[in-house]
Design an enzyme around this catalytic site. Structure first.
Site, PDB file in Angstrom:
ATOM      1  N   SER A  44      59.057  35.779 -32.237  1.00  0.00           N
ATOM      2  CA  SER A  44      57.960  36.628 -31.770  1.00  0.00           C
ATOM      3  C   SER A  44      57.663  36.474 -30.283  1.00  0.00           C
ATOM      4  CB  SER A  44      56.683  36.332 -32.566  1.00  0.00           C
ATOM      5  OG  SER A  44      56.345  34.954 -32.490  1.00  0.00           O
ATOM      6  N   ASP A 347      46.426  36.093 -29.821  1.00  0.00           N
ATOM      7  CA  ASP A 347      46.010  35.845 -31.198  1.00  0.00           C
ATOM      8  C   ASP A 347      46.243  34.373 -31.523  1.00  0.00           C
ATOM      9  OD1 ASP A 347      48.708  35.528 -31.906  1.00  0.00           O
ATOM     10  OD2 ASP A 347      48.876  37.464 -32.908  1.00  0.00           O
ATOM     11  N   HIS A 350      50.078  33.578 -30.411  1.00  0.00           N
ATOM     12  CA  HIS A 350      50.858  34.303 -29.405  1.00  0.00           C
ATOM     13  C   HIS A 350      50.085  34.504 -28.115  1.00  0.00           C
ATOM     14  CE1 HIS A 350      52.358  35.471 -33.448  1.00  0.00           C
ATOM     15  NE2 HIS A 350      53.517  35.181 -32.861  1.00  0.00           N
TER      16      HIS A 350
END
Length: 383
Positions: A44, A347, A350
């Site tokens: 990610s 978040d 991340h």
């Protein structure tokens, strides 16, 4: 406000220059073959939207608002408010090297992709991916599958360009990797898998490092010679990890700390060994763990007000990953900060675009104490 307007003007001019440059660099087959491409593998931290095109749970996608709110003004699949590290590295190649007219590297699974885009490079990364096939199985694009996708791109380019021109692309390209974090997060937080014994930790990390090594060697066989790596960041101290022990909020999650430290100790040794074994193998290794830890613990030094609290989410430190309704759907509530540039984390796991920009600058042109033995600026300049 003035700085924001200047940045917008600069990016607009940059976009125009990229469009002109892509025309200048195209040959008669409408394929660009004279610049160093960027091929991206990982999770990610790098996923530019591949998970939008696979059958998976919403928690592995970032196709909901407020993801993408800063630069793109809508969700793109990047798990951030804006651009990721590879996006900024592409920008750096333009600024630093007149031969590198690279647009944003497209996600591999984007339906509109054509071979002319693949000559700039491709992003194979998938949010949640690991080096092991057993990490979030059936929900992400693991490293082995990413490698197979790269081989499919190789076949397409060889078919379109011929072996000689395709060989030039793969030998000039830089191959960027960040993988392994989910292999340790998954058993530590989700799978109830015990790695409590020291020998099992050693063996488990050997499996992760071993699969990464296999992927590197496969890329090398195809012609890759220049590689960029990030070691694993301080994910044990991300907002989601800091709230696991409810009796001691803001304490890092020690079981994950041990695994990350073990991985980061082994990775440099493997890369040095590959440098000795593989002729022409060059690499840059960024100490992402230190870069992230410094920003978590000293946010104001790097222009942040919050180093441990997320901009988007719920619960203590907004460490519960409800941002955008990724877990239970759009109807799920979440909190969103007023000024995302104040935050290191967007978040629960991340980073924000602002943080990505800072890390990218260190990978691109950072000194040898943070990115070694080369940085990416040097690798893109190698012939």
């Amino acid at each position: 406000m003035e700085n924001s307007r200047l940045a917008s003007v600069f990016l607009f001019v940059y976009a125009i220059i990229l469009s002109i440059g892509s025309i200048i660099c195209k040959d008669s087959n409408n394929l660009v073959t004279n610049q160093a491409a960027l091929f991206v593998f990982g999770d990610s931290l790098f996923d530019a939207g591949n998970n939008n095109y696979i059958d998976t749970f919403s928690r592995f996608r970032a196709n909901l608002w407020p993801y993408g709110l800063t630069t793109f003004k809508s969700p793109t699949g990047r798990i951030s408010d804006g651009r990721l590290i590879p996006d900024f590295l592409v920008f750096s190649t333009y600024v630093a090297a007149e031969y590198a007219w690279l647009p944003l590297i497209p996600p591999n699974l984007q339906p509109s992709n054509g071979n002319n885009q693949f000559t700039y490079g491709v992003n194979f990364a998938s949010g949640g991916a690991g080096a092991l096939v057993g990490t979030f199985p059936g929900m992400v694009i693991n490293l082995e599958t990413q490698l197979n996708n790269f081989k499919n791109v190789e076949k397409r380019l060889r078919s379109e360009l011929g072996d000689s021109e395709a060989k030039k692309i793969f030998s000039r390209a830089v191959y960027l990797f960040h993988i392994g974090a989910n292999d340790y997060i998954y058993p530590s937080l989700f799978a109830n898998f015990s790695t409590s014994q020291s020998n099992s930790k050693e063996n488990y990390s050997d499996l992760v490092i071993g699969n990464i090594t296999i992927a590197i060697k496969e890329v090398y066989k195809i012609g890759g010679r220049k590689f960029g790596f990030l070691n694993l960041g301080a994910y044990d101290c991300a907002p989601a990890s800091l709230i696991i022990n409810r009796t001691n909020i803001v304490s890092c999650f020690k079981p994950l700390t041990e695994l990350i430290n073990l991985h980061n100790k082994k990775l440099p040794n493997v890369l040095r060994q590959l440098e000795r074994e593989l002729s022409g193998f060059k690499y840059a290794l960024h100490d992402y763990h230190t870069s992230l830890s410094e920003r978590i613990n000293n946010p104001s030094k790097y222009g942040f007000k919050e180093g441990k609290k997320a901009c988007c989410g719920t619960g203590p430190l907004r460490g519960i990953n409800t941002c955008g309704g990724r877990v239970l759907g759009p109807a799920q509530g979440y909190e969103l900060c007023e000024n995302v540039t104040d935050y290191l984390f967007f978040d629960s796991f991340h980073l924000t675009e602002k943080a990505h920009r800072q890390i990218a600058e260190l990978i691109w042109s950072g000194p040898s104490n943070v990115t070694r033995p080369h940085n990416l600026e040097t690798l893109f300049g190698l012939k």
